[in-house]
Motif scaffolding. Structure first.
Motif, PDB file in Angstrom:
ATOM      1  N   PHE A  16       6.696  -2.880   6.908  1.00  0.00           N
ATOM      2  CA  PHE A  16       6.250  -1.671   7.593  1.00  0.00           C
ATOM      3  C   PHE A  16       7.094  -0.450   7.245  1.00  0.00           C
ATOM      4  N   HIS A  17       8.407  -0.634   7.144  1.00  0.00           N
ATOM      5  CA  HIS A  17       9.281   0.503   6.854  1.00  0.00           C
ATOM      6  C   HIS A  17       8.939   1.118   5.504  1.00  0.00           C
ATOM      7  N   PHE A  18       8.742   0.272   4.501  1.00  0.00           N
ATOM      8  CA  PHE A  18       8.507   0.814   3.163  1.00  0.00           C
ATOM      9  C   PHE A  18       7.048   1.232   2.971  1.00  0.00           C
ATOM     10  N   HIS A  19       6.128   0.636   3.697  1.00  0.00           N
ATOM     11  CA  HIS A  19       4.750   1.138   3.642  1.00  0.00           C
ATOM     12  C   HIS A  19       4.668   2.512   4.290  1.00  0.00           C
ATOM     13  N   GLU A  20       5.439   2.712   5.350  1.00  0.00           N
ATOM     14  CA  GLU A  20       5.488   4.006   6.023  1.00  0.00           C
ATOM     15  C   GLU A  20       6.074   5.080   5.103  1.00  0.00           C
ATOM     16  N   LEU A  21       6.971   4.679   4.199  1.00  0.00           N
ATOM     17  CA  LEU A  21       7.574   5.623   3.251  1.00  0.00           C
ATOM     18  C   LEU A  21       6.661   5.919   2.062  1.00  0.00           C
ATOM     19  N   GLY A  22       5.482   5.288   2.016  1.00  0.00           N
ATOM     20  CA  GLY A  22       4.522   5.585   0.965  1.00  0.00           C
ATOM     21  C   GLY A  22       4.495   4.613  -0.194  1.00  0.00           C
ATOM     22  N   TYR A  23       5.146   3.467  -0.066  1.00  0.00           N
ATOM     23  CA  TYR A  23       5.148   2.457  -1.120  1.00  0.00           C
ATOM     24  C   TYR A  23       3.791   1.758  -1.169  1.00  0.00           C
ATOM     25  N   SER A  24       3.325   1.431  -2.383  1.00  0.00           N
ATOM     26  CA  SER A  24       2.071   0.695  -2.529  1.00  0.00           C
ATOM     27  C   SER A  24       2.289  -0.775  -2.178  1.00  0.00           C
ATOM     28  N   THR A  25       1.182  -1.496  -1.984  1.00  0.00           N
ATOM     29  CA  THR A  25       1.308  -2.918  -1.647  1.00  0.00           C
ATOM     30  C   THR A  25       1.971  -3.709  -2.770  1.00  0.00           C
ATOM     31  N   LEU A  26       1.726  -3.304  -4.034  1.00  0.00           N
ATOM     32  CA  LEU A  26       2.369  -4.005  -5.148  1.00  0.00           C
ATOM     33  C   LEU A  26       3.877  -3.743  -5.151  1.00  0.00           C
ATOM     34  N   GLU A  27       4.268  -2.494  -4.853  1.00  0.00           N
ATOM     35  CA  GLU A  27       5.700  -2.177  -4.788  1.00  0.00           C
ATOM     36  C   GLU A  27       6.382  -2.936  -3.654  1.00  0.00           C
ATOM     37  N   ILE A  28       5.691  -3.072  -2.524  1.00  0.00           N
ATOM     38  CA  ILE A  28       6.250  -3.843  -1.403  1.00  0.00           C
ATOM     39  C   ILE A  28       6.380  -5.312  -1.799  1.00  0.00           C
ATOM     40  N   ALA A  29       5.373  -5.826  -2.507  1.00  0.00           N
ATOM     41  CA  ALA A  29       5.442  -7.221  -2.959  1.00  0.00           C
ATOM     42  C   ALA A  29       6.659  -7.438  -3.860  1.00  0.00           C
ATOM     43  N   PHE A  30       6.980  -6.436  -4.704  1.00  0.00           N
ATOM     44  CA  PHE A  30       8.139  -6.575  -5.588  1.00  0.00           C
ATOM     45  C   PHE A  30       9.455  -6.596  -4.806  1.00  0.00           C
ATOM     46  N   LEU A  31       9.474  -6.007  -3.612  1.00  0.00           N
ATOM     47  CA  LEU A  31      10.677  -6.087  -2.788  1.00  0.00           C
ATOM     48  C   LEU A  31      11.007  -7.533  -2.420  1.00  0.00           C
ATOM     49  N   ARG A  68      -1.484 -19.656   1.261  1.00  0.00           N
ATOM     50  CA  ARG A  68      -1.202 -18.926   2.503  1.00  0.00           C
ATOM     51  C   ARG A  68      -0.696 -17.518   2.225  1.00  0.00           C
ATOM     52  N   ASP A  69       0.300 -17.406   1.344  1.00  0.00           N
ATOM     53  CA  ASP A  69       0.974 -16.132   1.174  1.00  0.00           C
ATOM     54  C   ASP A  69       0.182 -15.138   0.344  1.00  0.00           C
ATOM     55  N   VAL A  70      -0.838 -15.605  -0.397  1.00  0.00           N
ATOM     56  CA  VAL A  70      -1.619 -14.690  -1.213  1.00  0.00           C
ATOM     57  C   VAL A  70      -2.385 -13.682  -0.343  1.00  0.00           C
ATOM     58  N   TRP A  71      -2.601 -13.995   0.917  1.00  0.00           N
ATOM     59  CA  TRP A  71      -3.249 -12.997   1.770  1.00  0.00           C
ATOM     60  C   TRP A  71      -2.442 -12.683   3.020  1.00  0.00           C
ATOM     61  N   PHE A  72      -1.476 -13.514   3.354  1.00  0.00           N
ATOM     62  CA  PHE A  72      -0.762 -13.329   4.616  1.00  0.00           C
ATOM     63  C   PHE A  72       0.440 -12.397   4.483  1.00  0.00           C
ATOM     64  N   VAL A  73       1.143 -12.401   3.352  1.00  0.00           N
ATOM     65  CA  VAL A  73       2.447 -11.727   3.247  1.00  0.00           C
ATOM     66  C   VAL A  73       2.328 -10.203   3.215  1.00  0.00           C
ATOM     67  N   VAL A  74       1.531  -9.674   2.295  1.00  0.00           N
ATOM     68  CA  VAL A  74       1.411  -8.224   2.141  1.00  0.00           C
ATOM     69  C   VAL A  74       0.019  -7.738   2.509  1.00  0.00           C
ATOM     70  N   ALA A  75      -1.021  -8.409   1.996  1.00  0.00           N
ATOM     71  CA  ALA A  75      -2.390  -7.919   2.142  1.00  0.00           C
ATOM     72  C   ALA A  75      -2.823  -7.833   3.607  1.00  0.00           C
ATOM     73  N   LEU A  76      -2.562  -8.875   4.394  1.00  0.00           N
ATOM     74  CA  LEU A  76      -3.051  -8.892   5.772  1.00  0.00           C
ATOM     75  C   LEU A  76      -2.427  -7.802   6.645  1.00  0.00           C
ATOM     76  N   PRO A  77      -1.078  -7.683   6.713  1.00  0.00           N
ATOM     77  CA  PRO A  77      -0.540  -6.615   7.567  1.00  0.00           C
ATOM     78  C   PRO A  77      -0.968  -5.218   7.141  1.00  0.00           C
ATOM     79  N   VAL A  78      -1.074  -4.971   5.824  1.00  0.00           N
ATOM     80  CA  VAL A  78      -1.516  -3.656   5.358  1.00  0.00           C
ATOM     81  C   VAL A  78      -2.986  -3.442   5.703  1.00  0.00           C
ATOM     82  N   PHE A  79      -3.820  -4.469   5.572  1.00  0.00           N
ATOM     83  CA  PHE A  79      -5.238  -4.377   5.941  1.00  0.00           C
ATOM     84  C   PHE A  79      -5.398  -4.053   7.426  1.00  0.00           C
ATOM     85  N   LEU A  80      -4.645  -4.742   8.260  1.00  0.00           N
ATOM     86  CA  LEU A  80      -4.756  -4.505   9.702  1.00  0.00           C
ATOM     87  C   LEU A  80      -4.348  -3.080  10.068  1.00  0.00           C
TER      88      LEU A  80
END
Length: 421
Positions: free
Chosen positions: A39-54, A241-253
């Protein structure tokens, strides 16, 4: 410490209790940190791929840690690996305190990836230690193998289920902390709490999980067909599990449905809590369905086959543009959680059923190496596929990965100590 020495050595149950309590405290920080970073880095404008790289180093170093951590546990004892994991997590949390919004993006990504690498090593050292310890404290029952295997399944389910329930609390905690005190103060508070939990482990004996014969590096890789096949199935299962739960689901919600941070963290926390409750209740649920013996290969096949259909059905619902996509995702996720929890609980028992107490940390380490590799695959795909095809693409990928896990499970041999499959 002096008081512990006067009382004499800790019983097996006391050792198990201390290891489990430390694992619980660690799990709270691990779950909260996951939500804080997303959430912190999505709020700063990072893309989902950039968050995944974290999280890339977090998962990559988990692969290496599980492989070598099992060898270290067998050679030097599980106490050392548990201490190392707990203190490394404290260090990783402290590293994140100075992270600032005005840092250049490249510096933030690189710095957080290093901190996450340390956290990934810490998490898998701690998990390997806790789960291996079960095999060392559950008493052998040479006169009744079935009773011994039922006891093992029960204690594995309790540890795994409680861990995931607390990880769900951690998700909620992360959302609340980000909303109330901010990212930097939150990681500092968690570091202090975890160090307090570490102090309670100082009385553990050094010999937990240590092999009498020091294993060489050739022992790192399993020579058991059952462990190898189950590990490959675990790779696909956790990737699914993680292909949709880790980054995609929280950003989608948050983006598609307009949920706030604490709402997403709270929902995902409740999901993981429920998932943990089902895991812990797996032995009782099986008895309620008339399955009194320990689970075998047929149980692994059944639950993985059932799981395959669920992400596909959710993807179809989104593709058909149902009136309430949020309801489809939430309801589908609830069903997915129940079935996935049964899969995971039975898998966690089966790896111990395939191994002996003396070399348990080696085999559990190898098994969770595959688990970490699956999480790494799922994490990267979660960010990449969401950018390309949204949540639907992630769900279809999940269905394919579960199907691969089912295919692997059809090649499992019966555990050696089981008289009933």
């Amino acid at each position: 410490m002096a008081a512990l020495a006067r009382r004499g050595p800790l019983s097996a149950l006391q050792q198990y209790g201390i290891v489990t309590a430390n694992y619980w405290a660690f799990t709270l920080t691990d779950g909260a940190l996951r939500m804080l970073v997303v959430f912190h880095f999505h709020e700063l404008g990072y893309s989902t791929l950039e968050i995944a790289f974290l999280f890339l180093f977090y998962e990559f170093f988990g692969i290496i840690t599980n492989l070598y951590g099992g060898w270290l546990g067998a050679r030097f004892g599980l106490r050392l690996t548990m201490w190392s994991g707990t203190l490394m997590q404290v260090a990783a949390l402290l590293m994140l305190i100075p992270v600032a919004d005005d840092w250049p993006k490249w510096l933030s990504v690189a710095y957080v990836m290093v901190a996450q690498a340390i956290s990934g090593i810490a998490k898998d050292l701690n998990k390997m230690s806790a789960k291996s310890a079960i095999k060392t404290v559950v008493p052998e029952t040479p006169d009744d193998h079935s009773q011994g295997e039922r006891q093992l399944f029960k204690w594995v389910a309790i540890l795994t289920g409680s861990k995931n329930a607390l990880k769900g609390v951690g998700f909620f905690l992360g959302g609340v902390l980000l909303t109330t005190i901010g990212f930097n103060a939150a990681v500092g508070a968690m570091a202090a709490g975890l160090f307090g939990a570490f102090l309670f482990t100082l009385g553990l004996p050094a010999e937990i999980g240590r092999m009498k014969q020091k294993p060489g590096f050739s022992a790192l890789f399993s020579k058991s067909r059952g462990i190898n096949v189950l590990s490959l199935a675990r790779f696909f299962l956790f990737g699914a599990r993680d292909v949709w739960f880790v980054v995609a689901l929280p950003v989608f919600l948050q983006t598609a449905l307009g949920w706030r941070f604490w709402e997403v963290g709270g929902f995902m926390g409740l999901w993981v809590i429920g998932y943990g409750i089902v895991q812990g209740s797996a032995p009782a649920l099986r008895r309620a369905w008339g399955q009194s013996g320990p689970p075998g290969v047929s149980a692994v096949e059944f639950w993985s086959a059932l799981l395959t259909a669920i992400p596909a059905l959710i993807a179809i619902a989104l593709w058909r543009e149902v009136a309430h996509p949020g309801v489809a995702v939430v309801a589908g996720l609830a069903i997915f959680g129940v079935v996935f929890a049964m899969n995971s609980s039975i898998h966690s028992y089966m790896i111990l059923a395939y191994t002996e107490a003396e070399d348990v940390s080696l085999n559990v380490g190898f098994y969770y190496m595959a688990n970490a590799a699956g999480r790494l695959l799922g994490t990267v795909l979660s960010g990449a596929l969401f950018m390309v095809g949204g949540l639907q693409a992630c769900l279809w990928s999940s269905a394919l990965l579960v199907a691969a896990a089912w295919l692997m499970s059809t090649r499992l041999p019966a555990p050696p100590r089981q008289s009933v499959a």
